[in-house]
Design a protein around this motif. Structure first.
Motif, PDB file in Angstrom:
ATOM      1  N   MET A 120       0.876  -1.046  -0.056  1.00 17.09           N
ATOM      2  CA  MET A 120       0.010  -0.013   0.068  1.00 17.09           C
ATOM      3  C   MET A 120       1.082   1.197  -0.014  1.00 17.09           C
ATOM      4  O   MET A 120       1.909   1.393   0.982  1.00 17.09           O
ATOM      5  N   THR A 121       0.676   2.147  -0.948  1.00 19.58           N
ATOM      6  CA  THR A 121       1.449   3.302  -0.816  1.00 19.58           C
ATOM      7  C   THR A 121       0.755   4.535  -0.352  1.00 19.58           C
ATOM      8  O   THR A 121      -0.440   4.425  -0.314  1.00 19.58           O
ATOM      9  N   ALA A 122       1.639   5.415   0.299  1.00 23.21           N
ATOM     10  CA  ALA A 122       1.015   6.532   0.848  1.00 23.21           C
ATOM     11  C   ALA A 122       0.337   7.585   0.018  1.00 23.21           C
ATOM     12  O   ALA A 122       1.025   7.790  -1.093  1.00 23.21           O
ATOM     13  N   SER A 123      -0.861   8.238  -0.227  1.00 24.82           N
ATOM     14  CA  SER A 123      -1.278   8.932  -0.907  1.00 24.82           C
ATOM     15  C   SER A 123      -1.065  10.424  -0.278  1.00 24.82           C
ATOM     16  O   SER A 123      -1.373  11.526  -0.958  1.00 24.82           O
ATOM     17  N   ASP A 126      13.275   5.534   0.619  1.00 22.12           N
ATOM     18  CA  ASP A 126      11.917   6.147   0.316  1.00 22.12           C
ATOM     19  C   ASP A 126      11.252   5.262  -0.571  1.00 22.12           C
ATOM     20  O   ASP A 126      11.631   5.386  -1.944  1.00 22.12           O
ATOM     21  N   HIS A 127      10.169   4.454  -0.362  1.00 20.44           N
ATOM     22  CA  HIS A 127       9.606   3.518  -1.153  1.00 20.44           C
ATOM     23  C   HIS A 127       8.035   4.225  -1.444  1.00 20.44           C
ATOM     24  O   HIS A 127       7.462   3.491  -1.899  1.00 20.44           O
ATOM     25  N   PHE A 159       2.936   1.686   5.166  1.00 16.90           N
ATOM     26  CA  PHE A 159       3.377   0.836   6.093  1.00 16.90           C
ATOM     27  C   PHE A 159       4.862   0.398   5.675  1.00 16.90           C
ATOM     28  O   PHE A 159       5.154  -0.510   4.648  1.00 16.90           O
ATOM     29  N   ALA A 160       5.825   0.605   6.426  1.00 16.45           N
ATOM     30  CA  ALA A 160       7.137   0.255   6.319  1.00 16.45           C
ATOM     31  C   ALA A 160       7.935   0.020   7.375  1.00 16.45           C
ATOM     32  O   ALA A 160       7.545   0.094   8.518  1.00 16.45           O
ATOM     33  N   THR A 171      11.759   0.508   4.006  1.00 14.93           N
ATOM     34  CA  THR A 171      11.953  -0.645   3.413  1.00 14.93           C
ATOM     35  C   THR A 171      10.460  -1.506   3.391  1.00 14.93           C
ATOM     36  O   THR A 171       9.654  -1.508   4.578  1.00 14.93           O
ATOM     37  N   PRO A 172      10.094  -2.181   2.380  1.00 15.84           N
ATOM     38  CA  PRO A 172       8.858  -2.919   2.429  1.00 15.84           C
ATOM     39  C   PRO A 172       8.923  -4.005   3.801  1.00 15.84           C
ATOM     40  O   PRO A 172       9.971  -4.428   4.089  1.00 15.84           O
ATOM     41  N   LEU A 173       7.909  -4.321   4.472  1.00 21.88           N
ATOM     42  CA  LEU A 173       7.515  -5.201   5.564  1.00 21.88           C
ATOM     43  C   LEU A 173       7.648  -6.588   5.050  1.00 21.88           C
ATOM     44  O   LEU A 173       6.980  -6.782   3.958  1.00 21.88           O
TER      45      LEU A 173
END
Length: 121
Positions: free
Chosen positions: A1-4, A24-25, A29-30, A35-37
């Motif tokens: 899920m990316t931040a909008s 910064d991806h 939630f990181a 980095t991705p969880l």
């Protein structure tokens, strides 16, 4: 899920703590370095939260909580389309397939309604 939207204050604090290690991806939630969880990280964090809440961390998993969420919504009469949207499914077919046991009350309610409609037929 990316931040909008812009990061929240807690996210900004995590970024500041990470300093040059932050990657910064654009994730909502990181990890503590952006980095991705991965699944093990999520499970570790989840167990930590359960411990802090004085709950048995061996008795609950994120998936069980998700199933409980769907069950409670279904039992409360939330429409299937809304449940599907809330759990991030593209359509209700996926929701019904994955959560058919939890959705039984909704499906039974539909069958009972049809019985009443066609009772005299």
């Amino acid at each position: 899920m990316t931040a909008s939207a812009l990061p929240s204050a807690p996210q900004e604090a995590i970024r500041a703590d990470a300093g040059d290690r932050w990657q910064d991806h654009g994730l909502l939630f990181a990890s503590t370095v952006g980095t991705p969880l991965d699944a093990p990280h999520v499970r570790r964090s989840f167990r930590s939260i359960l411990k802090k809440a004085h709950l048995d961390e061996k008795a609950w998993t994120p998936q069980e909580m998700r199933h409980s969420f769907v069950s409670l919504l279904s039992d409360s009469g939330v429409p299937l389309e809304n449940i599907s949207h809330l759990v991030g499914h593209g359509n209700t077919t996926v929701t019904v397939t994955v959560y058919r046991k939890q959705l039984r009350p909704v499906l039974l309610e539909g069958a009972e309604a049809m019985d009443k409609i066609f009772k005299d037929a």
